[in-house]
Each structure stands twice: as structure tokens, then as C-alpha cells.
Design an enzyme around this catalytic site. Structure first.
Site, PDB file in Angstrom:
ATOM      1  N   ASP A 187      79.398 -46.167 -33.216  1.00 38.54           N
ATOM      2  CA  ASP A 187      78.874 -46.048 -31.853  1.00 38.54           C
ATOM      3  C   ASP A 187      77.917 -47.219 -31.573  1.00 38.54           C
ATOM      4  O   ASP A 187      76.753 -47.013 -31.310  1.00 38.54           O
ATOM      5  CB  ASP A 187      78.150 -44.707 -31.669  1.00 38.54           C
ATOM      6  N   HIS A 210      69.595 -48.432 -41.133  1.00 35.72           N
ATOM      7  CA  HIS A 210      70.439 -47.280 -41.463  1.00 35.72           C
ATOM      8  C   HIS A 210      71.899 -47.678 -41.681  1.00 35.72           C
ATOM      9  O   HIS A 210      72.452 -47.501 -42.765  1.00 35.72           O
ATOM     10  CB  HIS A 210      70.344 -46.228 -40.364  1.00 35.72           C
TER      11      HIS A 210
END
Length: 327
Positions: free
Chosen positions: A18, A252
Site C-alpha cells: 500500500d 518498518h
């Protein structure tokens, strides 16, 4: 099927994503890593709505020179059990455009795969049985839908590497939950119960892998992607300054890409994982790491044991990320 003549020793990779500032880092790392061959990118909601995630994936492939060789398939726009509420979009973290609102032009090419993300995942894994690694960097809706289409799919991929969860630490969307798992907890619980051919890393390790504001500034004009990464990361850096009080960003998604490339940089522990799907702890990941047995049946019994990252050589991971983005 695209890339049907790949050398047999090449590790094939599909990224479900995303994009997203740190997703962009992971994708560009993959483009700059000879250990893997990127087969496709499947898109989903999360950091941005799904349609914009697709546009951003196309932008990144054009930037890396891979647009003609890598398939993009658009995926789910809502969670498995979406109600009347809209999905949580993290534009306050990544900017309205997902890339720090730096004003990028639209991608030149718009051609997409003539199937959904889930269908593309099923086709690709079945076409290359035992060879495809899926790196899931977003809510797991597409992966869950692919398993619904082909319940044996998890026996045919090489492995699934999931970015998500907060096992022995707090969450980042609330005290219990990490963003990707919170985005579709029902999908996450389904996927994490589908196979032992799965590794998952969450906030327990990714929060320890960081680039400072000074390091981001120094990436300007370094390598093919340094300037782009430095520019799009300023919005993300300001978020970390405001909400975490740190002059650094957490890496991340690129940490998850590092786990694909060099899993030996992480400490992995096996256990069954459940996801809370409702209530105040919605999205919480709970691992059965107990050394004792339990009297009677419980919700973790008969679930496959997956490998969870609980430790990381963070300096080595950050060095790997920096080198692949500035080489």
C-alpha cells in the site's frame, strides 16, 4: 504468464503493498537486489486508498526501469468484513499522496493485469510452485482472498513473509494493535492459521530499525534512489518528530524486505498466533510461546506454528537497507 523463463535458481518475489513512504523503500530495495526477481506488485488499501496505491506502485516501477517486466494487479479496497465505516487510511503518516506530498506527476503507463490481486497471486504461485515468496506489507485482505480462491495455495508458495503485529510490545494504532493487522484482523487470523510456511515480523523488531534525520539528509544525490527517498521521507520524519519525539524514522517495510534477503539477521521463534477480531483489543496478535501445555482445548490448539521475529541485529539491518537504496 509473465517471466515464465526465469532461471530455476532465481528467487521469485511478489510484493503485496500500500505504498507508502516505507513501502517505497522496500520496493526499491527489491529492485536493487540481485537475490530476487520481482514478478509482480499487488495493491491494497492502508497507507493510501487502493487506487492510489496502484498509481504509486506504477510510479516506483517506472522509476526503477522495471515497468515493462513487472506486473501490477489491483486488489481489495475494503476489508473482508467491511461494514459501513470507511477503511482507516494513514495519510497523516505518509501524506495524502502516500509519498510525502512532494507533487509527483502521475505515472505514464496505466496498464494493469486483467485480474484481481488475489487471482494474480493464485496464478503466479501455481505457475511457479515452490518458488514464489510473497512479501505482505499491508492489511492481509488480498492474501486471504487468494487462499479462499485456492485453499491449497499456502502449500505451493515458497514462503509468505508478513509485516505486521505487535507480540511482546504495544501497538501503533492503539495500545493493542499494529496498523496492518488492525486494517483487516479477520484476514490476518485466517492467513496466520493457514500454513507453517510463514514468517512474520512486527513492531517488536521494526521499531528498532531507524534512519535519523541526518542520515536521510545525507542520502541526497546518493545512488539511483537516494534523493527520492530523502525527499518523500520528510513528511514521515515530521510525523515521527511530533508523535514519537524522535529525529528519526522507523523502517518498518524495508526491515521486512531485509528479512526476505537476510533472515539470519533476525531471531525467530515458532508458535501459533491468533488475532483478536473485535472489541477493545481488535487487531492484537497473541502468540502461544508457552512452554507448558494447557488443560482442555483452546483457540491456539491445532493452529500451525509460524516463525515470529522477536530479535534483530538492527545496525546490520539498517546498513543493508541504506546500502540497497543508495548503491
Amino acid at each position: 504468464m509473465e517471466n515464465a523463463h526465469c532461471p530455476e535458481q532465481t528467487r521469485l518475489l511478489i510484493i503485496d503493498t500500500d505504498p507508502g513512504v516505507d513501502d517505497a523503500m522496500a520496493i526499491l530495495m527489491a529492485a536493487n537486489s540481485p537475490e530476487v526477481q520481482l514478478l509482480g506488485i499487488t495493491t491494497v488499501y492502508g497507507n493510501v486508498p487502493t487506487a492510489l496505491a496502484t498509481q504509486n506502485a506504477l510510479r516506483l516501477l517506472e522509476m526503477s526501469g522495471l515497468r515493462e517486466r513487472v506486473t501490477v494487479a489491483q486488489g481489495a479496497a475494503r476489508s473482508l468484513k467491511a461494514g459501513t465505516d470507511i477503511e482507516r487510511i494513514a495519510d497523516f503518516v505518509h501524506g495524502a499522496d502516500g509519498f510525502g506530498d512532494i507533487g509527483l506527476p502521475p505515472p505514464q503507463g496505466q496498464h494493469l493485469m486483467d485480474c484481481s490481486a488475489a487471482e494474480f497471486l493464485v496464478r503466479s504461485v501455481n505457475h511457479h510452485p515452490g518458488r514464489v515468496t510473497i512479501l505482505a506489507l499491508a492489511p492481509l485482505t488480498n492474501i486471504a482472498q487468494a487462499l479462499m480462491l485456492d485453499p491449497q495455495l499456502a502449500d505451493k508458495w515458497d514462503e509468505l513473509v508478513v509485516l505486521g503485529g505487535a507480540f511482546f510490545t504495544g501497538g501503533n494504532v492503539n495500545p493493542a494493535a499494529e496498523a496492518n493487522i488492525f486494517g483487516d484482523p479477520d484476514a490476518a487470523d485466517l492467513v496466520l492459521g493457514s500454513t507453517s510456511r510463514l514468517r512474520i515480523l512486527g513492531l517488536d523488531v521494526t521499531q528498532k530499525c531507524r534512519l535519523s534525520g541526518e542520515q536521510l539528509e545525507a542520502m541526497q544525490d546518493k545512488g539511483k534512489y537516494g534523493t527520492f527517498i530523502s525527499r518523500i521521507s520528510q513528511f514521515y520524519l515530521n510525523f515521527h518528530r511530533e508523535w514519537y519525539g524522535m529525529d528519526a524514522i522507523m523502517l518498518h517495510d524495508p526491515t521486512a524486505m531485509a528479512a526476505v534477503l537476510q533472515p539470519e539477521l533476525f531471531e525467530w521463534r515458532a508458535g501459533a498466533v491468533r488475532v483478536a477480531c473485535e472489541g477493545v483489543t481488535k487487531g492484537q496478535t497473541v502468540m502461544d510461546a508457552s512452554v507448558k501445555g494447557f488443560h482442555g482445548h483452546h483457540g491456539w490448539a491445532d493452529r500451525p506454528r509460524v516463525r515470529v521475529a522477536l530479535g534483530v541485529q538492527h545496525e546490520a539491518v539498517v546498513r543493508l537497507i541504506h546500502d540497497r537504496l543508495t548503491a
